[in-house]
Design a protein around this motif. Sequence first.
Motif, PDB file in Angstrom:
ATOM      1  N   ARG B   8     -17.830  34.178  40.660  1.00 21.18           N
ATOM      2  CA  ARG B   8     -18.666  33.280  40.492  1.00 21.18           C
ATOM      3  C   ARG B   8     -18.785  32.735  41.673  1.00 21.18           C
ATOM      4  O   ARG B   8     -19.376  33.240  42.927  1.00 21.18           O
ATOM      5  CB  ARG B   8     -19.613  32.577  40.184  1.00 21.18           C
TER       6      ARG B   8
ATOM      7  N   GLN D  87     -20.537  37.473  31.357  1.00 21.62           N
ATOM      8  CA  GLN D  87     -20.067  37.155  32.954  1.00 21.62           C
ATOM      9  C   GLN D  87     -21.919  37.880  34.009  1.00 21.62           C
ATOM     10  O   GLN D  87     -22.620  38.625  33.367  1.00 21.62           O
ATOM     11  CB  GLN D  87     -19.222  38.705  33.898  1.00 21.62           C
ATOM     12  N   SER D  88     -21.693  37.251  35.006  1.00 14.94           N
ATOM     13  CA  SER D  88     -22.817  38.186  35.713  1.00 14.94           C
ATOM     14  C   SER D  88     -23.059  39.432  35.918  1.00 14.94           C
ATOM     15  O   SER D  88     -21.875  39.926  36.020  1.00 14.94           O
ATOM     16  CB  SER D  88     -23.143  36.680  36.902  1.00 14.94           C
ATOM     17  N   TYR D  90     -24.141  40.146  38.412  1.00 16.76           N
ATOM     18  CA  TYR D  90     -23.753  41.008  40.383  1.00 16.76           C
ATOM     19  C   TYR D  90     -23.287  42.007  40.520  1.00 16.76           C
ATOM     20  O   TYR D  90     -23.519  43.080  41.252  1.00 16.76           O
ATOM     21  CB  TYR D  90     -23.726  39.792  40.381  1.00 16.76           C
ATOM     22  N   ALA D 209     -28.313  40.699  43.035  1.00 14.93           N
ATOM     23  CA  ALA D 209     -29.549  40.115  42.080  1.00 14.93           C
ATOM     24  C   ALA D 209     -30.547  40.370  41.684  1.00 14.93           C
ATOM     25  O   ALA D 209     -31.178  39.797  40.492  1.00 14.93           O
ATOM     26  CB  ALA D 209     -29.353  38.741  43.689  1.00 14.93           C
ATOM     27  N   ARG D 216     -32.849  42.300  33.016  1.00 14.26           N
ATOM     28  CA  ARG D 216     -33.118  42.093  32.086  1.00 14.26           C
ATOM     29  C   ARG D 216     -34.720  41.938  31.834  1.00 14.26           C
ATOM     30  O   ARG D 216     -34.767  41.395  30.769  1.00 14.26           O
ATOM     31  CB  ARG D 216     -33.011  40.435  32.861  1.00 14.26           C
TER      32      ARG D 216
END
Lengths: 248, 155, 59, 221
Positions: B8, D87-88, D90, D209, D216
Amino acid sequence: MMVWKTLTRWYHQLGSPRYFYRFSEVLLPWLWPIALLTTAVGLVWGLAFAPEDYQQGNSYRIIFIHVPAAGGALLGYVAMGVAGLVNLVWRMKMAEVMIKAIAPFGAVLAAIALITGAIWGKPTWGTYWVWDARLTSMLIMLFLYLGVMALINAIPDPRQAGRAAGLLSVVGVINVVIVKYSVEWWQSLHQGSTIKLTGGSTMPAEMLTPLLISMLGIYLLFAVSVLWRARAELLWRERKSAWVKELV
Amino acid sequence: MNPLRKQRLLIIVGVLAGLGIAVGLVLYSLSQNINLFYTPQQIVSGEAPEGAQMRVGGLVVDGSVRRDKDGLGVLFDLTDGVGTFTVRYEGILPDLFREGQGIVANGTLVRQDYFEAEEVLAKHDELYMPPEVQQALEKAGHPGAKPEQAEKDGY
Amino acid sequence: MYFESFAAFLQMGTHGPFVWSAYGISALLIATNMWLAYRRQRLVLNEIRRLARRDQGSL
Amino acid sequence: MSFTATMQRELLLAWRRPAEIINPLFFFVMVVALFPLGVSPRPELLATLAPGVVWVAALLAVLLSVDGLFRADHDSGALEQLLTAPQSLYVPVLAKLAAHWMLTGLPLVVMAPLLGYMLHLPEQAIGVLFIAVLLGTPTLVAIGAIGAALTVSLRSGGILLSLLVLPLYVPVLVFGAGVVSYAAKGLPVSGVLALLGAMMLASFTLAPAAVAAGLRISSGN
């Protein structure tokens, strides 16, 4: 502290569909006549009582509808972007409803700004349309409004549609910045802004007053239109909930 | 640091770096003349390339408008208080075209002091005034607020 | 009124057609929008009432 | 999934289905070839049209290729799996965009100078055309991906995608085509190229992002 508390309470209350419906029920019978009257006063004043301009003569009277429409279209898009952001972060239902309610009149105002600007441009600049930064970015704003509406229409699930439209609005906000500053960045044919938030406006009071009144009027009409559309959308979404069943 | 946090952090650093460089590039490009708009000063000093299509803007010099005896041709001088050059245009001029007025012209720079316009548009400023006020101002010795305006607009 | 006569008001110097067409189109667009927005909530309300009656009828 | 793993997977998948790389390129070349046939083969006319023609064709080619960017993952359920991971999104999205650009954008970049030459673009402009398309196509991919993410669950996403995305493509088109015609006239180009670079950086850092949020929304969680 008190102010903050009041604000957050309002935010939560207006975020509740039921409270919003009641609130608008009380507000609308007052708001729509006031909006109509304010617009009429501003426009009639501007059309019939304001003096003519020393250079443009009477064609400048178009600004009494052009400027409020352009301002309303920009403001509406910013509001849609804010609602989209709120919805992305907190998934607030009311924000989705608001986006759907704002888009149609925003598109209408963007179209009016373009059409009246073109009509004004002919006697003043000597052309209906130039492909310069201000005019082109305003046209893009109209397309973005239409895109948001098309997206809402295309997705069958209303919650998903609202969230998707919210994301698109947030992405499109970049264009608002371009519209706003295009005149300063790229020596556009379009003049700078007449009404400035800071410093003096470059307009005498007898012209500025009707302009500000028509602006207020158009913004109020925008609010009325948004409230009506939001109520319709809320009722339909919540048609199975207890408060709507109680209502009908 | 656990790998999730580390990732992050890396993302945030990457985004900030990317945006920082982007802002730097935008600032650089704003310092360049990226829309082919030239002021009389730039044209006289030879900044504008000859023979290229471009836009010019400035104020029409008082008393400089001369019309062809035949046809629609018009010659006039354009100034920003520093430089002056001549524009030639054939066609119908907009209503607001008059001496002392700001205009924008599309066309070709033939020589360093001579511009062939294909289109002449009146640039209106954001200044509004009733005619009586303007006349009163002129009587009092202020020819409107134009010179200041011209400076502000970059002409 | 700024103008000397009603005819002069309609004429607006030489700019009458420009000013009045701009205002005409704007008025038409705004009025249509307001009417559609107002009508939509009436229609929705009626539809919900109809659905409610139908549900009651089937009980 | 890490950046390199996603990248490798994407490249491997594309290697197995080369048509997905070749088709946008074909489309690009064919659209450009239509103009001399449809408008006029006169060199001086083509030279003035060339920057706009090449850019519009590139824009449409990217738009068409980007439409299916997430569809296969969505239909196979791979996307759902990715969305539920802790996890993200991105990094995997960024990798996917980078891979997609390498597969569909890069061939356009390589082909653009040749097409410019065929449209009689002056020689000093061809290098600038190459750099402009190099800087501009990643922006097109990144912005297009946002639209693709929002329309991935819809059956007829294509037209809608273009309605959403084309308005946002306008700045790239204006500056991309503008800088090429500046170069053709011998005017300075560094300012506009810097602006194209800024758009590329900003869109490539922010778009992942937005794409993640869009995915989503589209998958309903």
